[in-house]
Design a protein around this motif. Sequence first.
Motif, PDB file in Angstrom:
ATOM      1  N   ALA A 100       0.913  -1.290  -0.034  1.00 23.24           N
ATOM      2  CA  ALA A 100      -0.048   0.177  -0.179  1.00 23.24           C
ATOM      3  C   ALA A 100       0.949   1.339   0.021  1.00 23.24           C
ATOM      4  N   ILE A 103       2.400   1.572  -3.607  1.00 26.96           N
ATOM      5  CA  ILE A 103       1.581   2.164  -4.505  1.00 26.96           C
ATOM      6  C   ILE A 103       1.212   3.636  -4.342  1.00 26.96           C
ATOM      7  N   ASP A 104       1.088   4.007  -3.158  1.00 27.46           N
ATOM      8  CA  ASP A 104       0.854   5.509  -2.849  1.00 27.46           C
ATOM      9  C   ASP A 104       1.988   6.334  -3.238  1.00 27.46           C
ATOM     10  N   GLN A 107       2.455   6.643  -7.072  1.00 32.58           N
ATOM     11  CA  GLN A 107       1.180   7.513  -7.608  1.00 32.58           C
ATOM     12  C   GLN A 107       1.846   8.874  -7.288  1.00 32.58           C
ATOM     13  N   LEU A 114       0.922   3.585 -12.014  1.00 32.43           N
ATOM     14  CA  LEU A 114      -0.104   2.522 -11.950  1.00 32.43           C
ATOM     15  C   LEU A 114      -0.034   1.771 -13.383  1.00 32.43           C
ATOM     16  N   GLN A 121      -4.293  -5.469 -13.307  1.00 28.49           N
ATOM     17  CA  GLN A 121      -5.758  -4.968 -12.779  1.00 28.49           C
ATOM     18  C   GLN A 121      -6.696  -5.656 -13.450  1.00 28.49           C
ATOM     19  N   LEU A 256     -10.243   4.679  -1.660  1.00 30.62           N
ATOM     20  CA  LEU A 256      -9.507   4.102  -2.703  1.00 30.62           C
ATOM     21  C   LEU A 256      -9.889   4.149  -4.009  1.00 30.62           C
ATOM     22  N   GLU A 260      -6.435   1.395  -7.783  1.00 32.98           N
ATOM     23  CA  GLU A 260      -5.687   0.986  -6.535  1.00 32.98           C
ATOM     24  C   GLU A 260      -6.232  -0.266  -5.864  1.00 32.98           C
ATOM     25  N   THR A 263      -5.342  -3.516  -8.254  1.00 38.54           N
ATOM     26  CA  THR A 263      -3.763  -3.550  -8.069  1.00 38.54           C
ATOM     27  C   THR A 263      -3.600  -4.222  -6.798  1.00 38.54           C
ATOM     28  N   LEU A 285      -4.158   2.271   3.005  1.00 36.45           N
ATOM     29  CA  LEU A 285      -4.556   3.300   2.141  1.00 36.45           C
ATOM     30  C   LEU A 285      -5.874   4.013   2.674  1.00 36.45           C
TER      31      LEU A 285
END
Length: 406
Positions: A100, A103-104, A107, A114, A121, A256, A260, A263, A285
């Motif tokens: 998490a 990923i954040d 981004q 992503l 996805q 989210l 996200e 993923t 998240l």
Amino acid sequence: METRKGRYFLYLKDVLLLSVTAFGGPQVFLAMVLDTMVKKRGYITEEDLWELNALCQVLPGPTSTQTISAIGFRIGGPLLAYFSLFVWILPATLLMIIAAFLIDFLQENTPGALNFAKFIQPMAIGFIIYAAQKTIFKMIKTTEAMMLMMFSAFISFFYNSPFVFPVLLLVGGIATSLKYHKQPKEEGDKKLVISWSNFYLWGGILVLAAVLGALTKNQSVLLFENFYRNGSLIFGGGQVLVPYLYTEFVEFKKFLSSEEFLTGYAISQGIPGPTFSISSYVGALSMRNFGLGGFLMGGFIAAAGIFLPGTFLIFFVIRFWDQLKKYRPVRAALEGINAVSCGMLIAAAYLLFEPLEANLFNILAIVCTYLLLQFSRLASPLIIVIGILAGIAYNWLATGFFLPAS
């Protein structure tokens, strides 16, 4: 006493090894438990294992986690069971919190980050469809169950509020419990002797969390209540949890984005341990606005909320299950609960696909993932790695990574 302590320590080591090597879902998990804890160590008998697993399957919550906790309970009582729960969920929880955070971070710092998940996805939808097919073939055996499944799918399509799901489960259970007379009678004393302490603990925390959340509006308390409620209602394993979490945290609360969530779900399929660990990803998240501490707090709060209810309930029921399962309405109600869960799985596949573009690329990614799962011997983690590598290669090509600088 030392011998007993040594046995407990050895059991916890086996649980830890299982938590970092159990790839591939509940079937692989059971095979590993059978090999290590029954045949190699002799903690319990094979008959006890199947009995405990069957009991966990008919209770809400994560089946694999409840099975581990129940084995610990049989070996060393509640304390060992809680230790085994902690050891079992910790590696996957940490991995999903890290996922998490990454990923954040990507981004926030890398435009189009992503894009690496361009393949995984839609692949997540393939995993859902595969899980739905396996679950439906296992659980849907009668016309009544088929009708309940379709009814549940229809309602979940159009009324995807988190408050609709528990009502559907209740309706499904009541509907099939009415035909209890078709269940075979079992001989024996049906007098129930019930110790209510763990039930009161489960229910008390549920009510307390709801009241505190309503009074304080504190996000940590509300997050715990959300996951504790979901952990108290989920029948059918991690794949059934997905529509609940998606509806509540993506559609309803918008903590989210759909990208996200997909993923994270795909990543959760590629790590060992309990499939409910996606909750830690969602929880982390959901509290990203509080910085690194928020990621950690949200992930661990979600883990506590999602895993504790099933543990309390297995401790409550395991003491009188042998008597309870002789009641035909109880056995009959399980058919309806399972059918409704299957309907939710069908709805989940649709709801998760809806935000994606209905283009040839996404459809091919979904179909290819399903075919690999159905007809190849590739393990789920390897399929996810292939998808991630393909996404990275696509991103490099799309951004001109291989083109010479002008």
